[in-house]
Design a protein around this motif. Structure first.
Motif, PDB file in Angstrom:
ATOM      1  N   SER A   1       0.842  -1.198   0.000  1.00 29.13           N
ATOM      2  CA  SER A   1       0.000   0.000   0.000  1.00 29.13           C
ATOM      3  C   SER A   1       0.874   1.245   0.000  1.00 29.13           C
ATOM      4  N   HIS A   2       0.314   2.332  -0.526  1.00 28.11           N
ATOM      5  CA  HIS A   2       0.995   3.628  -0.429  1.00 28.11           C
ATOM      6  C   HIS A   2      -0.023   4.656   0.057  1.00 28.11           C
ATOM      7  N   PRO A   3       0.427   5.739   0.671  1.00 29.70           N
ATOM      8  CA  PRO A   3      -0.520   6.685   1.273  1.00 29.70           C
ATOM      9  C   PRO A   3      -1.404   7.404   0.259  1.00 29.70           C
ATOM     10  N   ALA A   4      -0.831   7.888  -0.825  1.00 35.02           N
ATOM     11  CA  ALA A   4      -1.654   8.693  -1.729  1.00 35.02           C
ATOM     12  C   ALA A   4      -0.989   8.846  -3.088  1.00 35.02           C
ATOM     13  N   ASP A   5      -1.829   8.923  -4.117  1.00 31.78           N
ATOM     14  CA  ASP A   5      -1.339   9.246  -5.460  1.00 31.78           C
ATOM     15  C   ASP A   5      -0.828  10.692  -5.463  1.00 31.78           C
ATOM     16  N   PHE A   6      -0.048  11.030  -6.449  1.00 30.89           N
ATOM     17  CA  PHE A   6       0.458  12.401  -6.612  1.00 30.89           C
ATOM     18  C   PHE A   6       1.193  12.900  -5.368  1.00 30.89           C
TER      19      PHE A   6
ATOM     20  N   PRO B   1      -4.281   4.497  12.579  1.00 31.99           N
ATOM     21  CA  PRO B   1      -4.819   5.817  12.910  1.00 31.99           C
ATOM     22  C   PRO B   1      -3.835   6.740  13.617  1.00 31.99           C
ATOM     23  N   GLY B   2      -2.903   6.176  14.390  1.00 30.32           N
ATOM     24  CA  GLY B   2      -1.907   7.036  15.042  1.00 30.32           C
ATOM     25  C   GLY B   2      -1.021   7.741  14.035  1.00 30.32           C
ATOM     26  N   GLU B   3      -0.899   7.150  12.848  1.00 31.44           N
ATOM     27  CA  GLU B   3      -0.071   7.741  11.776  1.00 31.44           C
ATOM     28  C   GLU B   3      -0.962   8.557  10.834  1.00 31.44           C
ATOM     29  N   ALA B   4      -2.082   7.988  10.415  1.00 30.10           N
ATOM     30  CA  ALA B   4      -3.044   8.689   9.545  1.00 30.10           C
ATOM     31  C   ALA B   4      -4.313   7.852   9.498  1.00 30.10           C
ATOM     32  N   SER B   5      -5.457   8.484   9.696  1.00 31.50           N
ATOM     33  CA  SER B   5      -6.689   7.684   9.674  1.00 31.50           C
ATOM     34  C   SER B   5      -7.352   7.692   8.303  1.00 31.50           C
TER      35      SER B   5
ATOM     36  N   ILE C   1       5.679  -9.522   6.662  1.00 33.69           N
ATOM     37  CA  ILE C   1       4.989  -8.225   6.624  1.00 33.69           C
ATOM     38  C   ILE C   1       6.011  -7.164   7.037  1.00 33.69           C
ATOM     39  N   ILE C   2       6.095  -6.104   6.250  1.00 42.13           N
ATOM     40  CA  ILE C   2       6.969  -4.977   6.621  1.00 42.13           C
ATOM     41  C   ILE C   2       6.134  -3.701   6.547  1.00 42.13           C
ATOM     42  N   TYR C   3       6.266  -2.872   7.545  1.00 38.42           N
ATOM     43  CA  TYR C   3       5.575  -1.580   7.534  1.00 38.42           C
ATOM     44  C   TYR C   3       6.582  -0.438   7.580  1.00 38.42           C
ATOM     45  N   TYR C   4       6.299   0.596   6.818  1.00 35.39           N
ATOM     46  CA  TYR C   4       7.054   1.848   6.906  1.00 35.39           C
ATOM     47  C   TYR C   4       6.051   2.978   7.144  1.00 35.39           C
ATOM     48  N   PRO C   5       6.499   4.043   7.800  1.00 34.88           N
ATOM     49  CA  PRO C   5       5.600   5.187   8.000  1.00 34.88           C
ATOM     50  C   PRO C   5       5.440   6.002   6.717  1.00 34.88           C
TER      51      PRO C   5
END
Ligand code: BEZ
Length: 241
Positions: free
Chosen positions: A44-49, A127-131, A150-154
């Motif tokens: 997953s990625h946070p957002a396009d653009f 949610p602590g990072e972004a909801s 599983i690997i997570y990055y902020p």
């Protein structure tokens, strides 16, 4: 468990990958069934653009053939909609140059998840990072649909792609040879022999009676596996699925 806790439940290593259907930039997807017999990196990625995500997509796309050489397909996801995905990927191809990459076409599927249904199922919303955005999650799923790493990055840190490819090679090596892999292992380096079972008794190993096996103590024995052996076992595993 509260409703909120259930909504934020995360699949774990060893669990079957949660199933879903979705719309992607490459058409509909039925996951993980469409990928039976292949390894998949679902990320997953946070957002396009956004710039970090753009640098990651260009890197994923540029390395796609390297992942494919290990029978591994890429599937991306964000909580953006399909038209945003299409416009962003077109912008990447037509306008963005990053390091030595330009004119990069993303041909792996990018899932639209505006309802966040899939992101929630996979514990990609923290949610602590972004909801309202997914973090940078990476799920390595094996040919039987089981989550293996599983690997997570902020949000603020782009992924390490050497590590993602190393994990793919390491998982496949561990499976093919029934071994474990030490810190920072790379193909060609010595591997850890399981303590019990396949490779002589503890005493035989400590006495140097098992060919190739070297022990620094009864619980810590290694043996060589060459890059060629790793590559040929991975090719053989790929041919049998
Ligand atoms: C980025 O990809 O650049 C980004 C996305 C969300 C938050 C911060 C950075």
């Amino acid at each position: 468990m509260s409703d909120e806790a259930t909504a934020l439940a995360m699949p774990r290593i060893g669990d079957p990958a949660p199933a879903f259907t979705a719309v992607t930039t490459q058409g509909p997807i039925n996951f993980p069934a469409d990928y039976a017999g292949k390894w998949v990196i679902l990320f997953s990625h946070p957002a396009d653009f956004t710039p970090v995500c753009t640098s990651e997509f260009m890197t994923f796309a540029t390395m796609q053939d390297e992942f494919r050489a290990y029978n591994t397909e890429l599937v991306g996801l964000s909580v953006d909609g399909l038209y945003s995905h299409i416009a962003w990927l077109r912008t990447i191809k037509e306008k963005i140059k990053f390091r030595d990459m330009e004119n990069v076409e993303v041909t792996f599927p990018l899932i639209e998840d505006i309802t966040m249904e899939v992101a929630r199922k996979y514990g990609m919303i923290m949610p602590g990072e972004a909801s309202t955005k997914a973090v940078r999650a990476v799920f390595f799923i094996d040919p039987k649909g089981i989550i293996r790493t599983i690997i997570y990055y902020p949000l603020s840190i782009g992924r390490n792609f050497d590590e993602l490819l190393r994990v793919v090679k390491a998982l496949q090596t561990a499976d093919a040879f029934d071994v474990a892999l030490p810190a920072d292992w790379r193909p060609g380096e010595r591997v850890i022999v399981p303590t019990a079972g396949s490779c002589g008794t503890a005493k035989e190993r400590m006495d140097g009676l098992v060919e190739g096996v070297e022990c620094v103590d009864w619980f810590f024995c290694t043996r060589p596996i060459t890059v060629e052996e790793v590559e040929s076992a991975i090719r053989a595993a790929k041919a049998t699925v």
